[in-house]
Motif scaffolding. Structure first.
Motif, PDB file in Angstrom:
ATOM      1  N   LEU A 199     -28.949  23.619  24.934  1.00  0.00           N
ATOM      2  CA  LEU A 199     -29.522  23.441  23.388  1.00  0.00           C
ATOM      3  C   LEU A 199     -30.343  24.674  23.051  1.00  0.00           C
ATOM      4  O   LEU A 199     -30.750  24.315  22.178  1.00  0.00           O
ATOM      5  CB  LEU A 199     -29.278  21.602  23.987  1.00  0.00           C
ATOM      6  N   VAL A 200     -31.176  24.238  23.698  1.00  0.00           N
ATOM      7  CA  VAL A 200     -32.370  25.286  23.648  1.00  0.00           C
ATOM      8  C   VAL A 200     -31.786  26.771  22.631  1.00  0.00           C
ATOM      9  O   VAL A 200     -32.625  27.260  22.039  1.00  0.00           O
ATOM     10  CB  VAL A 200     -33.180  24.921  24.665  1.00  0.00           C
ATOM     11  N   GLY A 201     -31.297  27.172  23.883  1.00  0.00           N
ATOM     12  CA  GLY A 201     -30.421  28.414  23.469  1.00  0.00           C
ATOM     13  C   GLY A 201     -29.886  28.251  21.673  1.00  0.00           C
ATOM     14  O   GLY A 201     -30.383  29.217  20.941  1.00  0.00           O
ATOM     15  N   LEU A 202     -29.271  27.395  21.803  1.00  0.00           N
ATOM     16  CA  LEU A 202     -27.908  27.367  19.923  1.00  0.00           C
ATOM     17  C   LEU A 202     -29.376  26.737  19.132  1.00  0.00           C
ATOM     18  O   LEU A 202     -29.180  27.852  18.369  1.00  0.00           O
ATOM     19  CB  LEU A 202     -26.604  26.116  20.526  1.00  0.00           C
ATOM     20  N   GLY A 203     -30.294  26.312  19.643  1.00  0.00           N
ATOM     21  CA  GLY A 203     -30.982  25.922  18.600  1.00  0.00           C
ATOM     22  C   GLY A 203     -32.454  26.690  18.187  1.00  0.00           C
ATOM     23  O   GLY A 203     -32.478  27.357  16.907  1.00  0.00           O
ATOM     24  N   VAL A 204     -32.619  27.665  19.232  1.00  0.00           N
ATOM     25  CA  VAL A 204     -33.741  28.549  18.861  1.00  0.00           C
ATOM     26  C   VAL A 204     -33.083  30.380  18.281  1.00  0.00           C
ATOM     27  O   VAL A 204     -33.500  30.329  17.087  1.00  0.00           O
ATOM     28  CB  VAL A 204     -34.070  28.804  20.301  1.00  0.00           C
ATOM     29  N   GLY A 205     -31.964  30.221  18.822  1.00  0.00           N
ATOM     30  CA  GLY A 205     -31.029  31.403  17.620  1.00  0.00           C
ATOM     31  C   GLY A 205     -30.839  30.988  17.162  1.00  0.00           C
ATOM     32  O   GLY A 205     -30.519  32.046  15.309  1.00  0.00           O
ATOM     33  N   TRP A 206     -30.094  29.838  16.304  1.00  0.00           N
ATOM     34  CA  TRP A 206     -30.107  29.536  14.906  1.00  0.00           C
ATOM     35  C   TRP A 206     -31.532  29.882  13.796  1.00  0.00           C
ATOM     36  O   TRP A 206     -31.020  30.510  12.806  1.00  0.00           O
ATOM     37  CB  TRP A 206     -29.202  27.992  14.805  1.00  0.00           C
ATOM     38  N   GLY A 236     -38.402  30.404  27.098  1.00  0.00           N
ATOM     39  CA  GLY A 236     -40.447  28.854  27.615  1.00  0.00           C
ATOM     40  C   GLY A 236     -39.850  28.126  27.058  1.00  0.00           C
ATOM     41  O   GLY A 236     -39.860  27.284  27.717  1.00  0.00           O
ATOM     42  N   ILE A 237     -39.786  27.190  26.269  1.00  0.00           N
ATOM     43  CA  ILE A 237     -39.287  26.121  25.883  1.00  0.00           C
ATOM     44  C   ILE A 237     -38.379  25.805  26.958  1.00  0.00           C
ATOM     45  O   ILE A 237     -38.901  24.696  27.545  1.00  0.00           O
ATOM     46  CB  ILE A 237     -38.623  25.885  24.139  1.00  0.00           C
ATOM     47  N   ALA A 238     -37.194  26.278  27.392  1.00  0.00           N
ATOM     48  CA  ALA A 238     -35.880  25.743  27.777  1.00  0.00           C
ATOM     49  C   ALA A 238     -36.601  26.102  28.850  1.00  0.00           C
ATOM     50  O   ALA A 238     -36.560  24.303  30.189  1.00  0.00           O
ATOM     51  CB  ALA A 238     -35.074  26.320  28.324  1.00  0.00           C
ATOM     52  N   ALA A 239     -37.610  26.846  29.807  1.00  0.00           N
ATOM     53  CA  ALA A 239     -38.117  26.614  30.846  1.00  0.00           C
ATOM     54  C   ALA A 239     -38.989  25.327  31.314  1.00  0.00           C
ATOM     55  O   ALA A 239     -39.185  24.734  32.390  1.00  0.00           O
ATOM     56  CB  ALA A 239     -38.823  27.473  31.893  1.00  0.00           C
ATOM     57  N   ASN A 240     -39.973  25.114  30.494  1.00  0.00           N
ATOM     58  CA  ASN A 240     -41.046  24.129  30.161  1.00  0.00           C
ATOM     59  C   ASN A 240     -40.563  22.606  30.183  1.00  0.00           C
ATOM     60  O   ASN A 240     -40.672  22.036  30.506  1.00  0.00           O
ATOM     61  CB  ASN A 240     -42.252  24.167  29.097  1.00  0.00           C
ATOM     62  N   LEU A 241     -38.880  22.420  29.135  1.00  0.00           N
ATOM     63  CA  LEU A 241     -38.547  21.234  29.517  1.00  0.00           C
ATOM     64  C   LEU A 241     -37.846  21.551  31.060  1.00  0.00           C
ATOM     65  O   LEU A 241     -36.965  19.523  30.845  1.00  0.00           O
ATOM     66  CB  LEU A 241     -37.912  21.132  27.963  1.00  0.00           C
ATOM     67  N   GLY A 242     -37.657  21.976  31.450  1.00  0.00           N
ATOM     68  CA  GLY A 242     -37.125  21.671  32.703  1.00  0.00           C
ATOM     69  C   GLY A 242     -35.437  22.285  32.232  1.00  0.00           C
ATOM     70  O   GLY A 242     -34.792  22.292  34.571  1.00  0.00           O
ATOM     71  N   ALA A 248     -30.413  30.496  28.040  1.00  0.00           N
ATOM     72  CA  ALA A 248     -31.209  30.175  26.628  1.00  0.00           C
ATOM     73  C   ALA A 248     -31.635  30.922  26.687  1.00  0.00           C
ATOM     74  O   ALA A 248     -30.661  32.020  24.848  1.00  0.00           O
ATOM     75  CB  ALA A 248     -32.665  29.156  26.586  1.00  0.00           C
ATOM     76  N   ILE A 249     -32.226  32.211  26.531  1.00  0.00           N
ATOM     77  CA  ILE A 249     -32.498  33.064  26.688  1.00  0.00           C
ATOM     78  C   ILE A 249     -31.290  34.007  26.130  1.00  0.00           C
ATOM     79  O   ILE A 249     -30.834  34.950  25.701  1.00  0.00           O
ATOM     80  CB  ILE A 249     -33.307  33.866  27.313  1.00  0.00           C
ATOM     81  N   PHE A 250     -29.756  34.271  27.314  1.00  0.00           N
ATOM     82  CA  PHE A 250     -28.951  34.497  26.902  1.00  0.00           C
ATOM     83  C   PHE A 250     -28.402  34.201  25.957  1.00  0.00           C
ATOM     84  O   PHE A 250     -27.831  34.363  24.795  1.00  0.00           O
ATOM     85  CB  PHE A 250     -28.277  34.295  27.797  1.00  0.00           C
TER      86      PHE A 250
END
Length: 576
Positions: A199-206, A236-242, A248-250
């Motif tokens: 979810l973080v990967g999709l959101g940050v990418g968009w 960073g966001i994904a890792a800090n949210l567990g 996420a970065i991929f």
């Protein structure tokens, strides 16, 4: 002399040695990661360099950053079409495949090293993921190419299987060190890792694409930096949210790379360079961390575990997963053999050292040895195996030059490279005979090592590279113009309108698109419309003929400059 001065000198020398060693990869038939590791070991305390380095935390930090940059670059260069084509088998390999591989290898490791079962499983989890970057770097250097489905399967699997290996490794360490209860705790961790990371990967990418295209930076060199920072933000966001920062970065890279954004060409080159720097730095540092003499203490066990991983665990994980998707035995054999281990297992092998596990040193040395064996044996024999299985394809010819659009605005145009096969319908015809859409321009032609000026009289040859500037909505039409002559003609235009110059001849439309307008072959669209119109031609005048609506879009004086062709036939009806 300050310490930093010495460190800069040392770092530059090690990077240069790593870059130069890449030239040896094709000659020696070894993956680059092996050569980079060797450079690090030679520079280490037991090697000729004598550099003492045993900081596991620093190695883990540098390795994590480097791996994040490598995965981000992989995502940027992964077409969404490849993911759609193989996401089902690749995702199963990245999850169930890793689990099966880890379980079988872990059982063997526990028996051979006389370790508790969970510690053996930890070794299996650590070596569970593959490294496709090393695989395809070797394939390209060795001149071996496989079909697109195999290539996509291996790349998508390798890019997405790291989170599963990390989850299994961290989960087993939590059980071994912190007494976490297996079962619901592990399942929750898996769901959070995958769900949050995705979810973080999709959101940050968009969001990144929209911010990059909205902002106006004064310095063009900041755009690639901004894109890279967005990728690291996702991590960073994904890792800090567990969640899984690597996933996420991929995914953020895939979303950004498959979108149109400012300074795209320069950004891709920038991140490709960062990924190479990350690979060299990571493997050299990991090579420095290991003590080569300590590998001799586990060489037999390491070799035996590698044999189980390569010959038993990987095939048993691959064949049941790929068989239902129509992969034949030869393809499944190649996928099994391409399970090279690389950077992630060595980085994960640092985790037990950081967790303070009693057998952490033994685990690190065994994993390092297994990676060396896997990369060396599988990597050096991969071209031979691919050829023996009859899965190699001719290497695509490389152009003598390339073109890029460099812009600080969101330009509605692309430069697309076409390579004409020997059976392409354009071969043997002049550029003026190509019925290209009116907003399409051939910018450059390269033939062997020569650049050919694109003129209407230019005769096209097989193997020519054409660099075409086109609008995205015209891509499908241009693809058909330069397609193989064996490709069936599909005269239906669907819902799209094909806009051609008024001077386009009817025979060129027939040859390029399979669309027949009944009239003399050399007649132009301008002449054809004048013949069928009842009045003098004007803008928005239309003619219906052969199931097509011909629409006059532009006039220059009394001459028809642009004509639109739109399909009027019913679905399934052939035009002409």
């Amino acid at each position: 002399m300050f310490l930093i001065d010495q460190l800069i000198l040392l770092f530059s020398v090690l990077i240069l040695l790593g870059v130069i060693s890449s030239k040896l990869s094709a000659r020696l038939g070894l993956p680059l990661l092996v050569l980079f590791l060797v450079v690090g070991m030679l520079a280490g305390e037991d090697g000729v360099g004598g550099i003492a380095f045993d900081n596991a935390e620093a190695a883990h930090a540098l390795g994590t950053l480097a791996l994040a940059l490598i995965l981000f670059d992989g995502g940027l260069q992964t077409p969404i079409s490849s993911i759609r084509q193989v996401w089902k088998p690749a995702s199963l390999l990245a999850t169930i495949g890793v689990l099966v591989t880890a379980a079988i290898t872990g059982l063997a490791a526990a028996y051979m090293l006389d370790l508790p079962l969970l510690e053996g499983m930890l070794i299996g989890a650590i070596v569970g993921s593959t490294d496709a970057a090393a695989v395809f770097s070797l394939l390209r250097n060795a001149g071996v190419h496989v079909n697109q489905r195999l290539k996509s399967t291996l790349e998508i699997e390798s890019a997405s299987n790291d989170p599963m290996a990390i989850f299994l490794t961290v989960g087993l360490l939590e059980i071994l060190v912190n007494d976490m209860k297996p079962g619901s705790g592990l399942l929750t961790m898996l769901i959070v890792q995958m769900g949050v990371g995705g979810l973080v990967g999709l959101g940050v990418g968009w969001m990144s694409v929209r911010i990059i295209n909205k902002i106006r930076l004064q310095a063009s060199g900041l755009y690639p930096v901004m894109v890279t920072a967005c990728g690291l933000l996702a991590f960073g966001i994904a890792a800090n949210l567990g969640g899984s920062g690597f996933l996420a970065i991929f995914i953020a890279g895939v979303v950004i790379g498959n979108s149109r954004f400012v300074f795209q060409g320069g950004t891709l080159l920038f991140n490709d360079g960062l990924a190479w720097l990350g690979q060299i730095t990571m493997f050299v540092i990991l090579g420095l961390l290991v003590n080569p003499s300590s590998l001799l203490d586990v060489w037999w066990e390491g070799f035996a575990i590698a044999a189980v991983l390569i010959l038993i665990a990987r095939p048993l994980a691959v064949i049941p997963v790929l068989a239902p998707f129509g992969f034949n035995l030869r393809e499944m054999t190649l996928v099994s053999w391409v399970g090279l281990r690389g950077s992630v297992p060595i980085i994960l092998a640092i985790f037990p050292l950081m967790f303070g596990l009693p057998d952490a040193g033994l685990i690190f040395n065994v994993v390092f040895f297994v990676v060396l064996i896997s990369a060396t044996i599988q990597g050096s024999t991969l071209p031979l195996v691919a050829r023996s299985l009859g899965l190699t394809e001719p290497s695509p010819p490389m152009p003598a030059a390339t073109l890029n659009i460099t812009t600080l605005e969101d330009v509605d145009a692309d430069i697309v490279e076409y390579t004409l096969g020997s059976d392409a319908r354009a071969v043997g015809r002049r550029l003026s005979q190509m019925a290209l859409p009116e907003d399409t321009v051939v910018a450059m032609i390269t033939r062997a090592k020569n650049v050919i000026p694109p003129r209407g009289s230019t005769l096209l040859h097989g193997g020519d590279h054409l660099f075409v500037v086109l609008k995205p909505h015209s891509r499908a039409f241009v693809d058909r113009v330069f397609s193989s002559s064996s490709t069936p003609d599909e005269p239906s235009l669907g819902d799209a309108e094909l806009r051609l110059k008024g001077g386009t001849r009817l025979e060129d439309i027939q040859n390029s698109f399979g669309i027949t307008l009944h009239g003399p072959a050399t007649q132009t669209l301008d002449e054809f419309l004048r013949e069928h119109l009842h009045t003098a031609p004007e803008v928005d005048a239309t003619v219906t003929h052969s199931g097509l609506l011909l629409h006059v879009h532009q006039m220059v004086g009394s001459r028809i400059a642009t004509v639109g062709l739109r399909q009027l036939a019913l679905p399934g009806e052939m035009v002409g």
